[in-house]
Design a protein around this motif. Sequence first.
Motif, short mmCIF file in Angstrom:
data_model
loop_
_atom_site.label_atom_id
_atom_site.label_comp_id
_atom_site.label_asym_id
_atom_site.label_seq_id
_atom_site.Cartn_x
_atom_site.Cartn_y
_atom_site.Cartn_z
N THR A 38 47.65 82.78 47.29
CA THR A 38 46.26 82.41 47.01
C THR A 38 45.83 83.19 45.77
O THR A 38 45.99 84.41 45.73
N LEU A 39 45.33 82.48 44.78
CA LEU A 39 44.94 83.11 43.52
C LEU A 39 43.48 82.77 43.24
O LEU A 39 43.14 81.61 43.00
N TRP A 40 42.63 83.79 43.32
CA TRP A 40 41.24 83.62 42.91
C TRP A 40 41.19 83.91 41.41
O TRP A 40 41.77 84.92 40.96
N ALA A 41 40.52 83.08 40.68
CA ALA A 41 40.47 83.32 39.23
C ALA A 41 39.17 82.79 38.66
O ALA A 41 38.63 81.79 39.12
N SER A 42 38.68 83.49 37.64
CA SER A 42 37.51 83.03 36.92
C SER A 42 38.01 82.07 35.86
O SER A 42 38.42 82.49 34.77
N PHE A 43 38.03 80.79 36.19
CA PHE A 43 38.75 79.81 35.38
C PHE A 43 38.03 78.46 35.43
O PHE A 43 37.31 78.17 36.39
N GLN A 44 38.23 77.65 34.41
CA GLN A 44 37.52 76.37 34.33
C GLN A 44 38.29 75.19 34.92
O GLN A 44 37.74 74.10 35.03
N ALA A 45 39.57 75.38 35.20
CA ALA A 45 40.41 74.25 35.61
C ALA A 45 41.38 74.71 36.70
O ALA A 45 42.54 75.02 36.42
N PRO A 46 40.90 74.76 37.96
CA PRO A 46 41.72 75.35 39.02
C PRO A 46 43.05 74.63 39.26
O PRO A 46 44.08 75.30 39.45
N GLN B 12 29.06 84.19 44.64
CA GLN B 12 30.29 84.94 44.85
C GLN B 12 31.23 84.72 43.66
O GLN B 12 31.69 83.61 43.42
N PHE B 13 31.44 85.79 42.93
CA PHE B 13 32.36 85.76 41.81
C PHE B 13 33.66 86.43 42.26
O PHE B 13 33.70 87.07 43.32
N VAL B 14 34.71 86.28 41.46
CA VAL B 14 36.02 86.78 41.94
C VAL B 14 35.96 88.26 42.28
O VAL B 14 36.52 88.70 43.28
N VAL C 24 35.14 89.26 45.75
CA VAL C 24 36.08 88.98 46.84
C VAL C 24 36.86 90.25 47.15
O VAL C 24 37.51 90.82 46.27
N LYS C 25 36.75 90.74 48.37
CA LYS C 25 37.43 91.97 48.76
C LYS C 25 38.43 91.65 49.87
O LYS C 25 38.05 91.08 50.88
N ILE C 26 39.66 92.03 49.66
CA ILE C 26 40.67 91.85 50.71
C ILE C 26 41.25 93.23 51.02
O ILE C 26 41.58 93.99 50.10
N ILE D 83 46.63 91.85 44.63
CA ILE D 83 46.47 92.56 43.35
C ILE D 83 45.25 92.00 42.64
O ILE D 83 45.14 90.79 42.44
N LYS D 84 44.36 92.90 42.26
CA LYS D 84 43.16 92.46 41.54
C LYS D 84 43.15 92.97 40.11
O LYS D 84 43.59 94.10 39.83
N TYR D 85 42.65 92.13 39.23
CA TYR D 85 42.47 92.53 37.83
C TYR D 85 41.06 92.17 37.40
O TYR D 85 40.63 91.02 37.55
N THR D 86 40.33 93.14 36.91
CA THR D 86 38.98 92.90 36.39
C THR D 86 38.97 93.33 34.93
O THR D 86 39.04 94.51 34.62
N GLN D 87 38.88 92.35 34.06
CA GLN D 87 38.92 92.63 32.63
C GLN D 87 37.68 93.42 32.21
O GLN D 87 36.57 93.13 32.67
N THR D 88 37.87 94.40 31.35
CA THR D 88 36.71 95.12 30.83
C THR D 88 36.14 94.33 29.66
O THR D 88 36.80 93.45 29.10
N ARG D 89 34.91 94.66 29.30
CA ARG D 89 34.31 93.99 28.15
C ARG D 89 35.11 94.27 26.88
O ARG D 89 35.32 93.38 26.05
N SER D 90 35.61 95.51 26.76
CA SER D 90 36.41 95.85 25.57
C SER D 90 37.64 94.96 25.49
O SER D 90 38.00 94.46 24.43
#
Lengths: 271, 769
Positions: B198-206, B22-24, B27-29, B259-266
Amino acid sequence: MIPAKFDYKPASSAEEAIALLAEYGDEAKIIAGGHSLLPLMKLRLANPEVLIDIGGINDLSFIEDKGDHIAVGALTRHRLVEQSDLLKEHIPLLAHTAGHVGDPQVRNRGTIGGSLCHGDPASDLPAVVLATRASLLITGPNGERKVEADDFFTDFWETAVAEDELLTEIQFPKFTGQEWSFQKFNRRAQDWAIVGCALQHSDNPGIGMINMGTTPVRASAAEAALKSGEANSDVADLADDGLSPPSDIHGQEDYRRHLSRVLLGRALDNS
Amino acid sequence: MSLVGARVVRKEDPNLISGRGQFVDDVKIAGTAHMVFVRSIEAHAQIKAIDVSAALECEGVIGVWTAENLELAPLPGVPGLERPTLAKEKVRFVGEAIAVVVAENSYAAADGAELVFVEYEPLGVVTSVNEAMADNAPLLYEAIGSNVVMEVPSPDEHQEIIDAAPHSVSMHIVNNRCAPAPMEPLVCLADYGPSGLTLWASFQAPHHLRNTVSSWLGIAQDQCRVITPDVGGGFGAKVNFTPELFIAPTLSKLLGRPIKYTQTRSECMTEMYHGRAQEQDVDIAFDDEGKILALRVMVYQDQGGYADPTGMGLPALTTTMAAGCYMIPNVSVAWKNIVTNTTPVAAYRGAGRPEASYLIERAIDQIAYSLEIDPVEVRRRNYIPTENFPYATHSEIAVYDSGNFAGCMDELLNIMDYDAIRDEQEKNREDPGKPLLGVGFASWLEIAGFGPPGSLEGFGHLGSWESVQVRIQPDGSAIIYTGASPHGQGTVTTFAQIASDYLGIEFDKISVRHGDTATIPQGIGTLGSRAVAVGGEGVKTASVKIVERAKQVAAHLLEANPEDLTVEDGNFSVKGTPAQTVSWAEVAWTSFRPLEIPEEMEPGSLDTTVLQQVPNFSFPSGAYGCVVEIDKETGDTRVRDMYLVDDCGTVISPMLAEGQVHGGVAQGIAQALYEEVKYDENGQPTTGTFVDYLIPAAPELPTFTSGRISTPTPNNTLGAKGIGESGSVGAPPAVINAVVDALRHLDVTHVDMPATPQKIWRILQGGAK
């Protein structure tokens, strides 16, 4: 990487696709495998309002022996071209080159017609169409017409297929010579060629060059030299003669010229 | 049987390979709105006007915000050089966030973003440290008056030594800018409700993110929960803060919606922090035997458009490690941090140490060229001897813990046939049908196991320890909670191995949980090759404590002395009387029952939290050998063989250690031959897609041949040094030394990375030395 809004119209036959093209005009784009168009749409470099999907027209996917030539349906996936025994026997250059397009996922999705209609000078298959002196059948509201390879690639990403037309079939004359070669210079296996070269050596030799101009191009001077029996090294030195290769982040013009001569030399020596 | 050192299968894999990770973005709310950024298309410009009216009329768009209508504190960063969370008045790199569009779905948000019109007044652009330092260069920060935002000058006390030395060589070398490009770009989802955020994030240091976001927002930490579920790679770029992580909670609070943010590859290619981006002046002085007399290093660190605290610290790490594994009596270092109109620079796998290893290993080969001594021999003449540890360097930060540099080289020459390669090289030079062959070495050393007190605080972290909680469950299974939240390392496996050994509980009955500030004790994170060396040590410390307490319960049940008990394979038994035994399950169950435990014990005591500290950094090292082939006609350069001897001390999981080395070496080969972020003269990125930014894949890489030396660190009782960054530190100099070696007959002494075929072809044409 989200494309702009578009309408989606699946077509179940070539006639229906052409009718849809007539209806939507220049707002529409044909989509087959999507491997050229979708990346452009996701970057919003292409924003068609209507996509006409011909991916389900099974009639356009075929490889058939027609006596003096092999007819390949425009919707034939690269993977089928790569694996076709008929093509391996009669147009080995085509079958071999199809196996070098992108990676297996791309080859399972992408189609020969889609690749040709994109008209990308960096693509592999246009060079094969030039080298084999293939003919292309284009169908439109007024029926079918045949265009020779030399007249097909008209400008950067532009082909002879008009906005209301559909490429339906490519006819490859059976190869009767013994020697052919495909050379591709790239950094990573799945990349487009920085420079590439497709050679079919017969009585009327064909040499198609990849990424050596604004369109897929023929190495005419080298072809003539080869036909008149000049030495391989002299033929190779003419690889870029009359061509205008681009300069970009992957290679400057002078490097591309050099590569084209090296690759044609290797094609001649390996063929 | 000890599991530390055993080749166990990863616990993480069944989920990941069956699509159950399960990646960020998974997660669907209900009720989530999506945000998309309007980013600068200019590298340096005044913002004259922003027209959001068309975007507001776009179907599905909920709102558009800019610095004008959204009050935002600047990003936490370097005092005096704060980065606006949304650009104010001025933009400083292509990709900088100017406005944010929120819509009912990501499609509408993307459509809306395209309808925001920004009017720019372009300013002069600097894209390199040289341009930025030039007289009359356009200034990114007028108030500072210079693009050099920090300068640590050299005392320059060694000029006389260098002048007087029998030999010296000077180099100006470039450590090319790289994009971390993790498989998963930055993704976050903020849900700010009445009971907090609550903040879900793709991060190395929660916890680092939780503490920073809560203080930035002005809410109590107990009401701010950060969850980092499965994270698809980070390579250091997901430790540092970018605007999205702060804007998502702000807008969630404002709109009362997730609020969700999904960064694009660009976006990922221009907005996620880049790495390396250094230029260096290196002077090395040596005697007739090749013994080094002095080393002087000047680092010019490109910071990009905004200075990040980690980015500002990179030259300190580079200069600290500049002497590598060599005894150098005189070392002087200096650096400048310089801002340019490019993507900001911060940590990227190795962060400052690959730059050090590259400069010293290139300098060593310069000695070899100059004296015509074999590069292996030059290394041998300068290694710090094994008996000299701990070894104090020129830097107060680095006191090398342990090492066996000559031993690594011996093992390397064991696994590669150096003489045969040299013979082949000689023959190939004469044979026009054969490629040029080059062989290169790197005796690399890095600083890892961050770290001792004070080592991470300077980069904004709460501490340098790591948290571990071990909780025995009533059935005798165990859950390990770790603050070292992984992003692909396999920590769930390695920590369970360590816990199994020291708890005496089967591997299959140990779960490792991470990445949720609501359930995990305050932790630090996975960065700086520290998870095992600090967090893993914590697993051992906590496990040992737990077993001590469990033995009291077991002794009570067995009517024996706790000191007489051993624990193994899930059972406690009396030494010498193996029949007298009680299972871990029974001990665990009993530990929760007040009437059945010893009077002096509390129920539930088999639960402990440690904040593990370590006294010093660890210094992983190794010796790599690389063989390259160069096509004489095209300049095409390929790595044919890569021989890798690593010394990371104790290995917990051989398979994961190999995987870390392979991945790191792949990234090192990538930097040496393929990858480089480039800009045109206007600051426009020209390598913004994977078509132009060349990340090599399996077909471009050789099969690696591995060897191993094990010199445990004395800084933790496991003896483990850390291995996450080793490959990316060791591979680039090995590859470039091999490339130059292949061209030595043309008197070539250096080739800047990446060694592209065109660059090599020009050298073969005689165009460059």
